[in-house]
Design a protein around this motif. Structure first.
Motif, PDB file in Angstrom:
ATOM      1  N   SER A 359       0.835  -1.201   0.000  1.00  0.00           N
ATOM      2  CA  SER A 359       0.000   0.000   0.000  1.00  0.00           C
ATOM      3  C   SER A 359       0.869   1.250   0.000  1.00  0.00           C
ATOM      4  O   SER A 359       1.822   1.359   0.786  1.00  0.00           O
ATOM      5  CB  SER A 359      -0.930   0.014   1.217  1.00  0.00           C
ATOM      6  OG  SER A 359      -1.822  -1.082   1.186  1.00  0.00           O
ATOM      7  N   PHE A 360       0.526   2.191  -0.869  1.00  0.00           N
ATOM      8  CA  PHE A 360       1.234   3.461  -0.975  1.00  0.00           C
ATOM      9  C   PHE A 360       0.201   4.587  -0.924  1.00  0.00           C
ATOM     10  O   PHE A 360      -1.005   4.350  -0.990  1.00  0.00           O
ATOM     11  CB  PHE A 360       2.021   3.535  -2.289  1.00  0.00           C
ATOM     12  CG  PHE A 360       3.130   2.530  -2.396  1.00  0.00           C
ATOM     13  CD1 PHE A 360       4.445   2.891  -2.169  1.00  0.00           C
ATOM     14  CD2 PHE A 360       2.858   1.200  -2.734  1.00  0.00           C
ATOM     15  CE1 PHE A 360       5.473   1.959  -2.269  1.00  0.00           C
ATOM     16  CE2 PHE A 360       3.869   0.265  -2.828  1.00  0.00           C
ATOM     17  CZ  PHE A 360       5.183   0.641  -2.595  1.00  0.00           C
ATOM     18  N   ALA A 361       0.680   5.815  -0.820  1.00  0.00           N
ATOM     19  CA  ALA A 361      -0.213   6.971  -0.838  1.00  0.00           C
ATOM     20  C   ALA A 361       0.509   8.129  -1.495  1.00  0.00           C
ATOM     21  O   ALA A 361       1.739   8.239  -1.419  1.00  0.00           O
ATOM     22  CB  ALA A 361      -0.660   7.351   0.569  1.00  0.00           C
ATOM     23  N   VAL A 362      -0.256   9.003  -2.129  1.00  0.00           N
ATOM     24  CA  VAL A 362       0.316  10.191  -2.748  1.00  0.00           C
ATOM     25  C   VAL A 362      -0.531  11.394  -2.341  1.00  0.00           C
ATOM     26  O   VAL A 362      -1.761  11.338  -2.351  1.00  0.00           O
ATOM     27  CB  VAL A 362       0.386  10.054  -4.283  1.00  0.00           C
ATOM     28  CG1 VAL A 362      -0.989   9.772  -4.877  1.00  0.00           C
ATOM     29  CG2 VAL A 362       0.983  11.305  -4.915  1.00  0.00           C
ATOM     30  N   MET A 363       0.142  12.473  -1.921  1.00  0.00           N
ATOM     31  CA  MET A 363      -0.525  13.709  -1.541  1.00  0.00           C
ATOM     32  C   MET A 363      -0.394  14.699  -2.692  1.00  0.00           C
ATOM     33  O   MET A 363       0.721  15.002  -3.147  1.00  0.00           O
ATOM     34  CB  MET A 363       0.105  14.288  -0.274  1.00  0.00           C
ATOM     35  CG  MET A 363      -0.585  15.547   0.236  1.00  0.00           C
ATOM     36  SD  MET A 363       0.265  16.268   1.658  1.00  0.00           S
ATOM     37  CE  MET A 363       1.727  16.956   0.871  1.00  0.00           C
ATOM     38  N   LEU A 364      -1.521  15.203  -3.185  1.00  0.00           N
ATOM     39  CA  LEU A 364      -1.562  16.114  -4.320  1.00  0.00           C
ATOM     40  C   LEU A 364      -2.073  17.469  -3.854  1.00  0.00           C
ATOM     41  O   LEU A 364      -3.133  17.564  -3.226  1.00  0.00           O
ATOM     42  CB  LEU A 364      -2.483  15.557  -5.414  1.00  0.00           C
ATOM     43  CG  LEU A 364      -2.176  14.122  -5.883  1.00  0.00           C
ATOM     44  CD1 LEU A 364      -3.299  13.614  -6.768  1.00  0.00           C
ATOM     45  CD2 LEU A 364      -0.850  14.079  -6.619  1.00  0.00           C
ATOM     46  N   LEU A 365      -1.331  18.534  -4.190  1.00  0.00           N
ATOM     47  CA  LEU A 365      -1.699  19.888  -3.777  1.00  0.00           C
ATOM     48  C   LEU A 365      -1.996  20.747  -4.996  1.00  0.00           C
ATOM     49  O   LEU A 365      -1.440  20.532  -6.084  1.00  0.00           O
ATOM     50  CB  LEU A 365      -0.563  20.531  -2.970  1.00  0.00           C
ATOM     51  CG  LEU A 365      -0.226  19.932  -1.601  1.00  0.00           C
ATOM     52  CD1 LEU A 365       1.007  20.602  -1.025  1.00  0.00           C
ATOM     53  CD2 LEU A 365      -1.396  20.085  -0.663  1.00  0.00           C
ATOM     54  N   GLY A 366      -2.874  21.744  -4.794  1.00  0.00           N
ATOM     55  CA  GLY A 366      -3.104  22.755  -5.814  1.00  0.00           C
ATOM     56  C   GLY A 366      -3.870  22.277  -7.025  1.00  0.00           C
ATOM     57  O   GLY A 366      -3.679  22.823  -8.125  1.00  0.00           O
ATOM     58  N   ILE A 367      -4.713  21.273  -6.874  1.00  0.00           N
ATOM     59  CA  ILE A 367      -5.504  20.773  -8.006  1.00  0.00           C
ATOM     60  C   ILE A 367      -6.954  20.608  -7.571  1.00  0.00           C
ATOM     61  O   ILE A 367      -7.255  20.555  -6.375  1.00  0.00           O
ATOM     62  CB  ILE A 367      -4.958  19.431  -8.540  1.00  0.00           C
ATOM     63  CG1 ILE A 367      -4.981  18.371  -7.433  1.00  0.00           C
ATOM     64  CG2 ILE A 367      -3.551  19.584  -9.098  1.00  0.00           C
ATOM     65  CD1 ILE A 367      -4.587  16.986  -7.916  1.00  0.00           C
ATOM     66  N   ASP A 368      -7.842  20.506  -8.549  1.00  0.00           N
ATOM     67  CA  ASP A 368      -9.246  20.282  -8.239  1.00  0.00           C
ATOM     68  C   ASP A 368      -9.581  18.809  -8.406  1.00  0.00           C
ATOM     69  O   ASP A 368      -8.720  17.980  -8.717  1.00  0.00           O
ATOM     70  CB  ASP A 368     -10.146  21.152  -9.121  1.00  0.00           C
ATOM     71  CG  ASP A 368      -9.919  20.901 -10.623  1.00  0.00           C
ATOM     72  OD1 ASP A 368      -9.296  19.860 -10.972  1.00  0.00           O
ATOM     73  OD2 ASP A 368     -10.347  21.740 -11.426  1.00  0.00           O
ATOM     74  N   GLU A 369     -10.868  18.480  -8.215  1.00  0.00           N
ATOM     75  CA  GLU A 369     -11.299  17.078  -8.259  1.00  0.00           C
ATOM     76  C   GLU A 369     -11.031  16.450  -9.623  1.00  0.00           C
ATOM     77  O   GLU A 369     -10.547  15.309  -9.713  1.00  0.00           O
ATOM     78  CB  GLU A 369     -12.786  16.990  -7.918  1.00  0.00           C
ATOM     79  CG  GLU A 369     -13.342  15.578  -7.977  1.00  0.00           C
ATOM     80  CD  GLU A 369     -14.821  15.527  -7.641  1.00  0.00           C
ATOM     81  OE1 GLU A 369     -15.546  14.752  -8.292  1.00  0.00           O
ATOM     82  OE2 GLU A 369     -15.242  16.269  -6.727  1.00  0.00           O
ATOM     83  N   ALA A 370     -11.342  17.188 -10.691  1.00  0.00           N
ATOM     84  CA  ALA A 370     -11.161  16.626 -12.036  1.00  0.00           C
ATOM     85  C   ALA A 370      -9.702  16.292 -12.299  1.00  0.00           C
ATOM     86  O   ALA A 370      -9.379  15.235 -12.873  1.00  0.00           O
ATOM     87  CB  ALA A 370     -11.694  17.614 -13.083  1.00  0.00           C
ATOM     88  N   GLU A 371      -8.796  17.186 -11.888  1.00  0.00           N
ATOM     89  CA  GLU A 371      -7.372  16.943 -12.108  1.00  0.00           C
ATOM     90  C   GLU A 371      -6.880  15.774 -11.262  1.00  0.00           C
ATOM     91  O   GLU A 371      -6.063  14.967 -11.708  1.00  0.00           O
ATOM     92  CB  GLU A 371      -6.574  18.210 -11.785  1.00  0.00           C
ATOM     93  CG  GLU A 371      -5.065  18.077 -11.975  1.00  0.00           C
ATOM     94  CD  GLU A 371      -4.649  17.859 -13.422  1.00  0.00           C
ATOM     95  OE1 GLU A 371      -3.464  17.562 -13.644  1.00  0.00           O
ATOM     96  OE2 GLU A 371      -5.503  17.986 -14.325  1.00  0.00           O
ATOM     97  N   ALA A 372      -7.380  15.669 -10.002  1.00  0.00           N
ATOM     98  CA  ALA A 372      -6.982  14.545  -9.148  1.00  0.00           C
ATOM     99  C   ALA A 372      -7.405  13.219  -9.773  1.00  0.00           C
ATOM    100  O   ALA A 372      -6.639  12.250  -9.797  1.00  0.00           O
ATOM    101  CB  ALA A 372      -7.607  14.705  -7.759  1.00  0.00           C
ATOM    102  N   GLN A 373      -8.636  13.182 -10.317  1.00  0.00           N
ATOM    103  CA  GLN A 373      -9.097  11.948 -10.953  1.00  0.00           C
ATOM    104  C   GLN A 373      -8.297  11.656 -12.220  1.00  0.00           C
ATOM    105  O   GLN A 373      -8.002  10.496 -12.527  1.00  0.00           O
ATOM    106  CB  GLN A 373     -10.591  12.052 -11.285  1.00  0.00           C
ATOM    107  CG  GLN A 373     -11.472  12.062 -10.044  1.00  0.00           C
ATOM    108  CD  GLN A 373     -12.823  11.425 -10.298  1.00  0.00           C
ATOM    109  OE1 GLN A 373     -12.894  10.270 -10.688  1.00  0.00           O
ATOM    110  NE2 GLN A 373     -13.878  12.192 -10.078  1.00  0.00           N
ATOM    111  N   ARG A 374      -7.949  12.700 -12.961  1.00  0.00           N
ATOM    112  CA  ARG A 374      -7.156  12.493 -14.180  1.00  0.00           C
ATOM    113  C   ARG A 374      -5.797  11.897 -13.849  1.00  0.00           C
ATOM    114  O   ARG A 374      -5.340  10.945 -14.510  1.00  0.00           O
ATOM    115  CB  ARG A 374      -6.986  13.825 -14.929  1.00  0.00           C
ATOM    116  CG  ARG A 374      -6.352  13.661 -16.315  1.00  0.00           C
ATOM    117  CD  ARG A 374      -5.869  14.993 -16.857  1.00  0.00           C
ATOM    118  NE  ARG A 374      -4.761  15.525 -16.082  1.00  0.00           N
ATOM    119  CZ  ARG A 374      -3.496  15.090 -16.203  1.00  0.00           C
ATOM    120  NH1 ARG A 374      -3.197  14.098 -17.024  1.00  0.00           N
ATOM    121  NH2 ARG A 374      -2.541  15.635 -15.468  1.00  0.00           N
TER     122      ARG A 374
END
Length: 697
Positions: A359-374
């Motif tokens: 199991s891994f995880a990635v933290m994404l900053l400065g994006i909206d929902e559509a970009e996170a899903q992309r």
């Protein structure tokens, strides 16, 4: 698998070897008071902790509350544990002493690290305690030097010890002789060392205005403490005590204190290094879950307007098959390669962490929902199309990713991680190789979230000792109590008391039953032992899942527990549950046979519930069966359940097995059971479950 020289794993090994080289016990606890690392000396000082298996990850309370021989050396074990917890959480560096179960003592020092953890050291002071005790006895029994002088300084009386001291340099302490003259002669004869000055010797003659306590250095290196006191008649009484051992011990203690201070400074530096290492995953070099949560909470605390943080929880699908095909060492190599692959697919400022296992995880900053899903969808696709070469084979991996974002008044790293994990579980249950957004309007998400929430509550209950054991009576035909079944409850400390039906299904799905079964066994064995010691002809029957009974680690733990309470077997019975949880019941037959040889009676629980009851009865060595409460409940209205009951009674009689009917709730059921030939019962009609202490009293 072997790490490159100087890699994280090598450093971790070096650090552990350094710890094991220390003569003191050492342990480091994180901010949640869970054990991060300890050395071998720690286990040597507290050998009873070995029954817990791997200690790392357990909190301090779980360690301090293990019954042990130390408790026999304190007047109130419960108060002792409370005081240990108080001193531990204070962690102010003040030393305090605690007894060891082997009769020795250790001096404890606990300090907070800059990050909020706790460094604990245990120094064996058994020898110091023993020497101090010996010195006290010796001083009480030794013949100190004693001399009585007249008001004008003449010797009135000198005891043998004082006389022998002066006789070593040819000076005789005669009555009526002046003591100052004797002191001068002893000085010329070489009795005193250079540290004894003329001024000190003058005080020993007892000036009228002086009642001194003078340390006298002898030429032999010995030291005496001269205590002079003027009496009402003007005479001077002097007691000279040999304090050589104390003087040497003082120097040893000064030296030891200096050494301990040096060690403490070194350990403090080491703790800071370990704290940094505790934020890194030893295998991949990525930040670990602790570092990820710390960074998210830091961002949430720093920003006045909460930033939108997206978290992707990533699971490698069917990774177990990789380990099965090429082994765990090659599997570790694949995890390292996947971590590097993951790093190359994401932006430079995206924080990637390994949560554990695959199991891994990635933290994404400065994006909206559509970009996170992309981003997540692209990661799934690019992973599917990439081959990972390991041990001469190529593996194509697929990913299940759960996406969640921070938000709301209770936003925290742990909360968003639970939400992302929940979404990931839904992705896996929906077919894997996909991205799932955490959406509270999706029934699958809410159901999975509830299950994971129970996992956190169960783990917390185990760590904070919020589980409660209740007992329900098992009675005979005359209504007399023959034994009790142990039933578990969960108290969330917020007014909620939950029965096993609320949390055990989640515990089974999440692999927590082994810990729960171990907890129940520890309590049940102590109650069974109490019944045996009191000569009460009753027993405590405990439920243990078949999967737990198939675990070799549990075998060792239970045998050690039984050995700690000799004779408890007479008051203990085991009910086997969840027989459908393992493929082959032959995995547990040998262990059950060993338990029966020790005198523990074995029962097959929930008989009649499911299709494998009769098959399990054929395979397992048991002494009795317990009819499932659902069969008893529907006995009067369902002919199938009546037929099942008759079949069970017939089998029990033919095989000479004890039979207990569970779920008896009214007189009509009881009369029917008696008519069919059942002789032992359990249910609300006779007794509602009570806390164990109340039931046994």
């Amino acid at each position: 698998m072997a790490m490159p020289s100087g890699g994280p794993r090598r450093r971790d090994v070096d650090l552990r070897e350094t710890l094991d080289f220390l003569s003191d016990g050492f342990a480091l606890f994180d901010t949640d008071d869970r054990l991060v690392v300890h050395n071998d000396r720690f286990i040597e000082l507290f050998p009873f902790l070995s029954v817990l298996g791997d200690l790392e990850g357990l909190n301090f309370f779980a360690l301090a509350s293990v019954p042990c021989g130390e408790w026999s050396r304190v007047p109130d074990p419960d108060a002792y544990v409370v005081e240990r917890m108080r001193r531990h959480h204070r962690a102010d560096g003040e030393p305090f002493d605690i007894p060891l179960e082997n009769g020795g003592w250790v001096r404890v020092r606990e300090r907070r690290t800059p990050t909020g953890g706790i460094v604990s050291t245990w120094t064996d002071i058994s020898e110091l305690k023993e020497v101090e005790h010996t010195l006290r006895d010796a001083i009480d029994g030794i013949g100190e030097g004693f001399i009585l002088l007249s008001p004008d300084g003449q010797i009135v009386l000198a005891n043998a010890s004082m006389s022998r001291l002066f006789a070593k340099v040819g000076v005789t302490l005669r009555p009526s002789a002046r003591f100052d003259t004797a002191l001068e002669a002893a000085k010329r004869g070489g009795l005193f060392g250079p540290a004894t000055t003329d001024d000190a010797l003058a005080l020993l003659t007892g000036r009228p205005d002086a009642e001194p306590r003078i340390e006298i250095a002898l030429s032999t290196g010995a030291w005496l403490l001269a205590s002079h006191r003027r009496m009402e008649d003007g005479c001077l009484a002097a007691v000279w005590t040999d304090v050589t051992a104390q003087k040497r011990r003082e120097q040893e203690l000064i030296d030891a204190r200096s050494q301990v201070e040096e060690q403490a400074a070194a350990l403090g530096e080491f703790a800071r290094l370990v704290s940094r290492q505790a934020r890194s995953d030893a295998l991949t070099g990525l930040p670990n879950r602790f570092a990820l949560e710390e960074r998210i909470d830091q961002l949430l605390a720093e920003e006045k307007d909460q930033p939108e943080i997206w978290l992707g929880f990533i699971d490698i699908d069917h990774f177990k098959t990789v380990n099965d095909r090429v082994g765990h060492a090659a599997g570790d190599r694949l995890l390292i390669d996947f971590a590097a692959f993951l790093r190359n697919q994401l932006r430079a400022d995206d924080l990637i962490a390994r949560i554990g296992g695959d199991s891994f995880a990635v933290m994404l900053l400065g994006i909206d929902e559509a970009e996170a899903q992309r981003i997540a969808t692209r990661l799934v696709a690019v992973t599917r199309g990439h081959l990972f070469p390991i041990s001469g084979q190529s593996f194509a991996l697929s990913l299940s990713i759960g996406l969640a974002r921070t938000g709301g008044p209770d936003s925290s790293a742990r909360a968003v991680l639970v939400c992302a994990d929940t979404a990931c579980c839904v992705a896996k249950e929906s077919g894997r190789d996909r991205v799932q957004l955490y959406d509270t309007g999706d029934p699958k998400v809410t159901d999975t979230h509830e299950r994971i929430s129970w996992a956190e509550r169960i783990r917390s209950a185990l760590e904070l000792d919020q589980l409660i054991l209740e007992l329900q009576a098992i009675v005979g035909t005359d209504g007399g109590v023959q034994g009790y079944e142990a039933l578990i409850r969960l108290d969330d400390n917020m007014g909620g008391m939950y029965g096993p039906a609320h949390f055990l299904p989640a515990a089974r799905r999440l692999g927590l039953m082994r810990r729960i079964d171990s907890w129940v066994c520890r309590r049940a064995v102590t109650y069974a032992s109490r019944l045996v010691r009191r000569g009460i002809q009753r027993y405590v029957s405990v439920n243990i899942g078949a999967r737990t009974l198939a675990d070799p680690g549990f075998h060792k733990e239970l045998v050690q527990l039984l050995d700690r309470y000799p004779g408890c077997e007479k008051g203990l019975r085991i009910e086997i549950t969840e027989t459908e949880a393992i493929h082959s019941l032959s995995e547990i037959t040998g262990f059950l046979a060993r338990l029966r040889q020790r005198g523990i009676r074995i029962y097959l629980d929930d008989f009649g519930n499911g299709y494998n009851s009769f098959d399990a009865l054929k395979q397992l060595p048991v002494d009795g069966i317990k009819i499932d409460w659902r069969v008893t409940r529907d006995l009067l209205v369902d002919p199938i359940d009546e037929a099942l009951m008759k079949a069970a009674i017939s089998i029990a009689h033919s095989l000479d097995l004890e039979l207990v009917a569970e779920g008896v709730e009214n007189d009509t059921q009881l009369r029917k059971l008696r008519e069919l030939g059942v002789a032992k019962y359990q249910g609300y009609y006779f007794h509602r479950p009570q806390p164990a202490e109340a039931a046994l009293s």
